[in-house]
Motif scaffolding. Structure first.
Motif, PDB file in Angstrom:
ATOM      1  N   MET A 183     -53.611  13.793  16.435  1.00 36.80           N
ATOM      2  CA  MET A 183     -52.588  13.504  17.413  1.00 36.80           C
ATOM      3  C   MET A 183     -52.688  14.499  18.567  1.00 36.80           C
ATOM      4  SD  MET A 183     -48.484  13.999  17.233  1.00 36.80           S
ATOM      5  CE  MET A 183     -48.050  12.314  17.049  1.00 36.80           C
ATOM      6  N   ASP A 184     -52.518  13.996  19.752  1.00 39.08           N
ATOM      7  CA  ASP A 184     -52.508  14.841  20.940  1.00 39.08           C
ATOM      8  C   ASP A 184     -51.057  15.215  21.245  1.00 39.08           C
ATOM      9  OD1 ASP A 184     -52.532  15.908  23.519  1.00 39.08           O
ATOM     10  OD2 ASP A 184     -54.158  14.604  24.172  1.00 39.08           O
ATOM     11  N   ALA A 185     -50.704  16.459  20.974  1.00 37.02           N
ATOM     12  CA  ALA A 185     -49.324  16.921  21.151  1.00 37.02           C
ATOM     13  C   ALA A 185     -48.894  16.783  22.605  1.00 37.02           C
ATOM     14  CB  ALA A 185     -49.187  18.358  20.673  1.00 37.02           C
ATOM     15  N   LYS A 186     -49.801  17.051  23.516  1.00 34.46           N
ATOM     16  CA  LYS A 186     -49.468  16.972  24.941  1.00 34.46           C
ATOM     17  C   LYS A 186     -49.044  15.550  25.313  1.00 34.46           C
ATOM     18  CE  LYS A 186     -52.565  16.651  28.245  1.00 34.46           C
ATOM     19  NZ  LYS A 186     -53.655  16.909  29.167  1.00 34.46           N
ATOM     20  N   LEU A 187     -49.780  14.567  24.841  1.00 38.83           N
ATOM     21  CA  LEU A 187     -49.445  13.175  25.147  1.00 38.83           C
ATOM     22  C   LEU A 187     -48.124  12.768  24.504  1.00 38.83           C
ATOM     23  CD1 LEU A 187     -52.927  11.420  24.869  1.00 38.83           C
ATOM     24  CD2 LEU A 187     -51.637  11.978  26.930  1.00 38.83           C
ATOM     25  N   ARG A 188     -47.885  13.250  23.286  1.00 39.41           N
ATOM     26  CA  ARG A 188     -46.639  12.930  22.587  1.00 39.41           C
ATOM     27  C   ARG A 188     -45.447  13.533  23.324  1.00 39.41           C
ATOM     28  NH1 ARG A 188     -43.141   9.990  20.092  1.00 39.41           N
ATOM     29  NH2 ARG A 188     -42.330  10.763  18.125  1.00 39.41           N
ATOM     30  N   ILE A 189     -45.577  14.770  23.782  1.00 45.66           N
ATOM     31  CA  ILE A 189     -44.500  15.411  24.541  1.00 45.66           C
ATOM     32  C   ILE A 189     -44.241  14.632  25.820  1.00 45.66           C
ATOM     33  CG2 ILE A 189     -43.826  17.480  25.834  1.00 45.66           C
ATOM     34  CD1 ILE A 189     -45.479  19.089  23.704  1.00 45.66           C
ATOM     35  N   LYS A 190     -45.320  14.268  26.502  1.00 49.07           N
ATOM     36  CA  LYS A 190     -45.198  13.518  27.755  1.00 49.07           C
ATOM     37  C   LYS A 190     -44.501  12.185  27.511  1.00 49.07           C
ATOM     38  CE  LYS A 190     -45.979  13.165  32.134  1.00 49.07           C
ATOM     39  NZ  LYS A 190     -44.917  13.671  32.973  1.00 49.07           N
ATOM     40  N   GLN A 191     -44.824  11.516  26.410  1.00 48.47           N
ATOM     41  CA  GLN A 191     -44.188  10.235  26.076  1.00 48.47           C
ATOM     42  C   GLN A 191     -42.679  10.427  25.879  1.00 48.47           C
ATOM     43  OE1 GLN A 191     -44.836   8.957  22.102  1.00 48.47           O
ATOM     44  NE2 GLN A 191     -43.790   7.009  22.384  1.00 48.47           N
ATOM     45  N   LEU A 192     -42.317  11.461  25.140  1.00 48.55           N
ATOM     46  CA  LEU A 192     -40.901  11.738  24.888  1.00 48.55           C
ATOM     47  C   LEU A 192     -40.168  12.106  26.179  1.00 48.55           C
ATOM     48  CD1 LEU A 192     -41.357  13.693  21.548  1.00 48.55           C
ATOM     49  CD2 LEU A 192     -40.227  11.468  21.802  1.00 48.55           C
ATOM     50  N   MET A 193     -40.840  12.826  27.056  1.00 49.38           N
ATOM     51  CA  MET A 193     -40.248  13.163  28.355  1.00 49.38           C
ATOM     52  C   MET A 193     -40.048  11.898  29.190  1.00 49.38           C
ATOM     53  SD  MET A 193     -42.420  16.611  29.291  1.00 49.38           S
ATOM     54  CE  MET A 193     -41.935  16.598  31.014  1.00 49.38           C
ATOM     55  N   ASP A 194     -41.064  11.053  29.222  1.00 47.64           N
ATOM     56  CA  ASP A 194     -40.982   9.814  29.995  1.00 47.64           C
ATOM     57  C   ASP A 194     -39.878   8.908  29.466  1.00 47.64           C
ATOM     58  OD1 ASP A 194     -43.076  10.689  31.580  1.00 47.64           O
ATOM     59  OD2 ASP A 194     -44.589   9.430  30.606  1.00 47.64           O
ATOM     60  N   ASP A 195     -39.738   8.846  28.138  1.00 44.07           N
ATOM     61  CA  ASP A 195     -38.686   8.026  27.530  1.00 44.07           C
ATOM     62  C   ASP A 195     -37.305   8.445  28.007  1.00 44.07           C
ATOM     63  OD1 ASP A 195     -40.638   6.690  26.084  1.00 44.07           O
ATOM     64  OD2 ASP A 195     -40.164   7.658  24.170  1.00 44.07           O
ATOM     65  N   ARG A 196     -37.145   9.737  28.283  1.00 40.40           N
ATOM     66  CA  ARG A 196     -35.843  10.279  28.682  1.00 40.40           C
ATOM     67  C   ARG A 196     -35.727  10.498  30.194  1.00 40.40           C
ATOM     68  NH1 ARG A 196     -37.263  11.542  23.811  1.00 40.40           N
ATOM     69  NH2 ARG A 196     -35.729  11.897  22.158  1.00 40.40           N
ATOM     70  N   GLY A 197     -36.837  10.308  30.887  1.00 41.09           N
ATOM     71  CA  GLY A 197     -36.835  10.552  32.334  1.00 41.09           C
ATOM     72  C   GLY A 197     -36.754  12.025  32.682  1.00 41.09           C
ATOM     73  N   TRP A 198     -37.308  12.871  31.801  1.00 41.36           N
ATOM     74  CA  TRP A 198     -37.241  14.323  31.993  1.00 41.36           C
ATOM     75  C   TRP A 198     -38.446  14.832  32.764  1.00 41.36           C
ATOM     76  CZ3 TRP A 198     -35.572  17.094  26.833  1.00 41.36           C
ATOM     77  CH2 TRP A 198     -34.264  16.682  26.491  1.00 41.36           C
ATOM     78  N   SER A 199     -38.204  15.835  33.588  1.00 45.11           N
ATOM     79  CA  SER A 199     -39.273  16.556  34.273  1.00 45.11           C
ATOM     80  C   SER A 199     -39.688  17.744  33.408  1.00 45.11           C
ATOM     81  CB  SER A 199     -38.752  17.069  35.622  1.00 45.11           C
ATOM     82  OG  SER A 199     -37.706  18.013  35.389  1.00 45.11           O
ATOM     83  N   ASP A 200     -40.757  18.424  33.826  1.00 44.46           N
ATOM     84  CA  ASP A 200     -41.165  19.658  33.148  1.00 44.46           C
ATOM     85  C   ASP A 200     -40.019  20.670  33.162  1.00 44.46           C
ATOM     86  OD1 ASP A 200     -43.610  18.389  33.097  1.00 44.46           O
ATOM     87  OD2 ASP A 200     -44.703  19.962  34.142  1.00 44.46           O
ATOM     88  N   TYR A 201     -39.362  20.754  34.320  1.00 46.44           N
ATOM     89  CA  TYR A 201     -38.264  21.709  34.464  1.00 46.44           C
ATOM     90  C   TYR A 201     -37.129  21.382  33.497  1.00 46.44           C
ATOM     91  CZ  TYR A 201     -34.372  24.306  36.409  1.00 46.44           C
ATOM     92  OH  TYR A 201     -33.293  25.139  36.557  1.00 46.44           O
ATOM     93  N   ARG A 202     -36.764  20.110  33.405  1.00 49.14           N
ATOM     94  CA  ARG A 202     -35.669  19.710  32.496  1.00 49.14           C
ATOM     95  C   ARG A 202     -36.023  20.052  31.053  1.00 49.14           C
ATOM     96  NH1 ARG A 202     -31.743  15.334  31.884  1.00 49.14           N
ATOM     97  NH2 ARG A 202     -30.619  15.957  29.998  1.00 49.14           N
ATOM     98  N   LEU A 203     -37.264  19.778  30.646  1.00 54.11           N
ATOM     99  CA  LEU A 203     -37.681  20.105  29.289  1.00 54.11           C
ATOM    100  C   LEU A 203     -37.590  21.602  29.052  1.00 54.11           C
ATOM    101  CD1 LEU A 203     -38.764  19.420  26.505  1.00 54.11           C
ATOM    102  CD2 LEU A 203     -41.080  19.455  27.475  1.00 54.11           C
ATOM    103  N   SER A 204     -38.031  22.391  30.012  1.00 57.68           N
ATOM    104  CA  SER A 204     -37.980  23.848  29.832  1.00 57.68           C
ATOM    105  C   SER A 204     -36.541  24.314  29.669  1.00 57.68           C
ATOM    106  CB  SER A 204     -38.669  24.576  30.988  1.00 57.68           C
ATOM    107  OG  SER A 204     -37.909  24.502  32.173  1.00 57.68           O
ATOM    108  N   GLN A 205     -35.626  23.733  30.430  1.00 56.82           N
ATOM    109  CA  GLN A 205     -34.213  24.115  30.334  1.00 56.82           C
ATOM    110  C   GLN A 205     -33.612  23.690  29.000  1.00 56.82           C
ATOM    111  OE1 GLN A 205     -32.459  25.992  32.797  1.00 56.82           O
ATOM    112  NE2 GLN A 205     -34.633  26.251  33.209  1.00 56.82           N
TER     113      GLN A 205
END
Length: 100
Positions: free
Chosen positions: A1-23
């Motif tokens: 599994m590519d963790a980076k792609l999975r994180i990106k998918q979860l971010m996209d599902d929620r409409g989150w930016s990198d900044y939002r995820l970091s917060q």
């Protein structure tokens, strides 16, 4: 599994930016940026923080099903409290739950 792609998918599902995820994860923005821009694999503690932000467990993150189960607000509060307990307190809580 590519963790980076999975994180990106979860971010996209929620409409989150990198900044939002970091917060939400309580991580520095550079930690999140390094995952995506430098292809750094997240450490387990970083991945745990990211999963906490998404309201999922590590098992759900790595689930083949890819459909995360959303935690209710009450479950989320319990999960956060659980993470703050010492190992000894976790054992006491389990013992208490087992006699209920």
């Amino acid at each position: 599994m590519d963790a980076k792609l999975r994180i990106k998918q979860l971010m996209d599902d929620r409409g989150w930016s990198d900044y939002r995820l970091s917060q939400e994860a309580g991580l520095s923005q550079s930690t999140i940026s390094n995952i995506f821009k430098r292809n750094n694999a997240p450490t387990i503690p970083t991945l745990e923080a990211i999963c906490n932000a998404f309201g999922i467990t590590l098992a759900q993150f790595f689930s083949a099903d890819k459909t995360p189960i959303e935690l209710t607000e009450e479950q989320w509060k319990l999960f956060k409290k659980w993470n703050e307990l010492s190992d000894e307190k976790k054992k006491v809580l389990f013992d208490l739950m087992n006699i209920m």
